[in-house]
Design a protein around this motif. Structure first.
Motif, PDB file in Angstrom:
ATOM      1  N   MET A   1      78.961  68.308 -35.312  1.00 56.91           N
ATOM      2  CA  MET A   1      77.650  68.762 -35.134  1.00 56.91           C
ATOM      3  C   MET A   1      77.147  69.944 -34.911  1.00 56.91           C
ATOM      4  N   PRO A   2      76.839  70.510 -36.100  1.00 56.23           N
ATOM      5  CA  PRO A   2      76.371  72.107 -36.148  1.00 56.23           C
ATOM      6  C   PRO A   2      75.038  72.262 -34.905  1.00 56.23           C
ATOM      7  N   PRO A   3      75.032  73.767 -34.120  1.00 55.17           N
ATOM      8  CA  PRO A   3      75.146  74.110 -32.884  1.00 55.17           C
ATOM      9  C   PRO A   3      73.355  73.651 -32.735  1.00 55.17           C
ATOM     10  N   GLU A   4      72.517  74.038 -33.922  1.00 54.22           N
ATOM     11  CA  GLU A   4      71.121  73.592 -33.952  1.00 54.22           C
ATOM     12  C   GLU A   4      70.648  72.308 -33.547  1.00 54.22           C
ATOM     13  N   VAL A   5      71.182  71.549 -34.532  1.00 51.10           N
ATOM     14  CA  VAL A   5      71.132  69.839 -34.249  1.00 51.10           C
ATOM     15  C   VAL A   5      71.674  69.199 -33.179  1.00 51.10           C
ATOM     16  N   TRP A   6      72.611  70.332 -32.435  1.00 49.02           N
ATOM     17  CA  TRP A   6      72.833  69.474 -31.132  1.00 49.02           C
ATOM     18  C   TRP A   6      71.978  70.307 -29.900  1.00 49.02           C
ATOM     19  N   TRP A   7      71.663  71.249 -30.295  1.00 47.29           N
ATOM     20  CA  TRP A   7      70.623  72.134 -29.087  1.00 47.29           C
ATOM     21  C   TRP A   7      69.204  70.877 -28.961  1.00 47.29           C
ATOM     22  N   GLY A   8      68.914  70.571 -30.466  1.00 45.96           N
ATOM     23  CA  GLY A   8      67.788  69.832 -30.286  1.00 45.96           C
ATOM     24  C   GLY A   8      67.834  68.141 -29.990  1.00 45.96           C
ATOM     25  N   ALA A   9      69.244  67.904 -30.215  1.00 44.71           N
ATOM     26  CA  ALA A   9      69.363  66.118 -29.796  1.00 44.71           C
ATOM     27  C   ALA A   9      69.044  66.657 -28.270  1.00 44.71           C
ATOM     28  N   SER A  10      69.651  67.687 -27.638  1.00 47.70           N
ATOM     29  CA  SER A  10      70.033  67.942 -25.898  1.00 47.70           C
ATOM     30  C   SER A  10      68.972  67.880 -25.689  1.00 47.70           C
ATOM     31  N   ILE A  11      67.471  68.980 -26.005  1.00 45.92           N
ATOM     32  CA  ILE A  11      66.175  69.026 -25.854  1.00 45.92           C
ATOM     33  C   ILE A  11      66.026  67.640 -25.809  1.00 45.92           C
ATOM     34  N   ALA A  12      65.899  67.112 -26.944  1.00 45.01           N
ATOM     35  CA  ALA A  12      65.057  65.419 -26.653  1.00 45.01           C
ATOM     36  C   ALA A  12      66.088  64.533 -25.779  1.00 45.01           C
TER      37      ALA A  12
END
Length: 291
Positions: A1-12
């Motif tokens: 999972m790309p870092p930007e996707v990971w961070w977005g999912a983590s925020i969600a």
């Protein structure tokens, strides 16, 4: 999972934990708010026959989603802010009230984790977008309705109708991959199909097999997934519901009257359709039923 996707999912996911904490309040209080409202309406109707000059009933204490503040059900200890942190507070308190030591239901952190996981999934799949927010809202409403219906056999209009309208609006705005035509027809067909089943069963047996809230929830699922998804959804909900009902009967776990709420199984079918797609759900159910 790309870092930007990971961070977005983590925020969600973190947002989901916080919203899950609030949904615990909704699950517990909304049915009681409705009961109070019904009791008040009955009391107001009854007072029409009370002679003039009779003593008025003292107003009850405010009870809504905000008041009274969260507190222990055993000793009324008002929770401090650090006792209300999703999941972490439960772990730190070891599942007990800090004042009286009474056990805190495991359901609270489980609901928070469930909603957090669903929001994480929506953030990972759809990103921090309008589509992601729409499907996160969908998940939050379904989880709330599942627990309320299982506890009380109620599917409040305050939840089913906003979910229905949100599905139609999300379709119209292009936030979900369902055309507005399919969404509108799905909502109408979802409601009418269970309405017809309800009346056929009632005319045949003289009993009510389900409630009107089930019609509205199925209509909402039709709005979110479109009319082609209705058959797989109702098939999965019915098969799983029947299996659970039979298992509960053999285990002598059925409630008085021998019923099992249908709403949680519609919710399960809706979440399965979100994860797998309606066609996959239908193939899985038909494959399980075929010899």
């Amino acid at each position: 999972m790309p870092p930007e996707v990971w961070w977005g999912a983590s925020i969600a996911g973190v947002l989901g934990l916080l919203i899950g904490s609030f949904l615990n309040v909704v699950i517990y209080r909304l049915p009681r708010m409705l009961e109070r409202q019904w009791e008040q309406e009955v009391a107001e109707y009854a007072t029409r026959a009370v002679p003039e000059g009779a003593a008025a009933q003292a107003p009850s204490e405010p009870f809504n989603l905000m008041l009274p503040r969260s507190h222990c059900q055993a000793c009324s200890h008002q929770l401090r802010w650090y006792e209300n942190i999703p999941v972490l507070s439960y772990v730190a308190l070891r599942g007990k009230c800090s004042s009286c030591g009474a056990s805190i239901s495991m359901r609270y952190p489980l609901v928070e984790l469930l909603v957090g996981s669903l929001f994480f999934y929506c953030g990972e799949r759809f990103g921090l977008s309008a589509s992601g927010m729409a499907w996160a809202f969908f998940c939050a409403m379904l989880v709330t309705m599942a627990f309320i219906d299982w506890d009380t056999t109620l599917l409040p209009d305050a939840l089913t109708l906003p979910l229905l309208w949100a599905g139609l609006l999300a379709s119209a705005a292009g936030w979900i991959e369902v055309s507005l035509q399919h969404s509108v027809v799905g909502a109408a067909a979802g409601y009418l199909s269970l309405w017809l089943v309800y009346w056929a069963f009632k005319l045949a047996t003289g009993k009510e097999g389900m409630g009107y809230g089930d019609f509205k929830l199925f209509a909402a699922l039709g709005a979110w997934f479109g009319w082609p998804a209705l058959v797989p959804l109702i098939l999965m909900a019915s098969v799983v519901g029947a299996c659970v009902g039979i298992a509960m009967k053999f285990a002598s776990r059925l409630r008085a009257g021998g019923y099992v709420p249908f709403g949680p199984f519609l919710v399960g079918a809706g979440l399965a359709a979100l994860f797998l797609g309606p066609d996959t759900v239908q193939r899985a159910i038909l494959g399980a039923l075929s010899p």
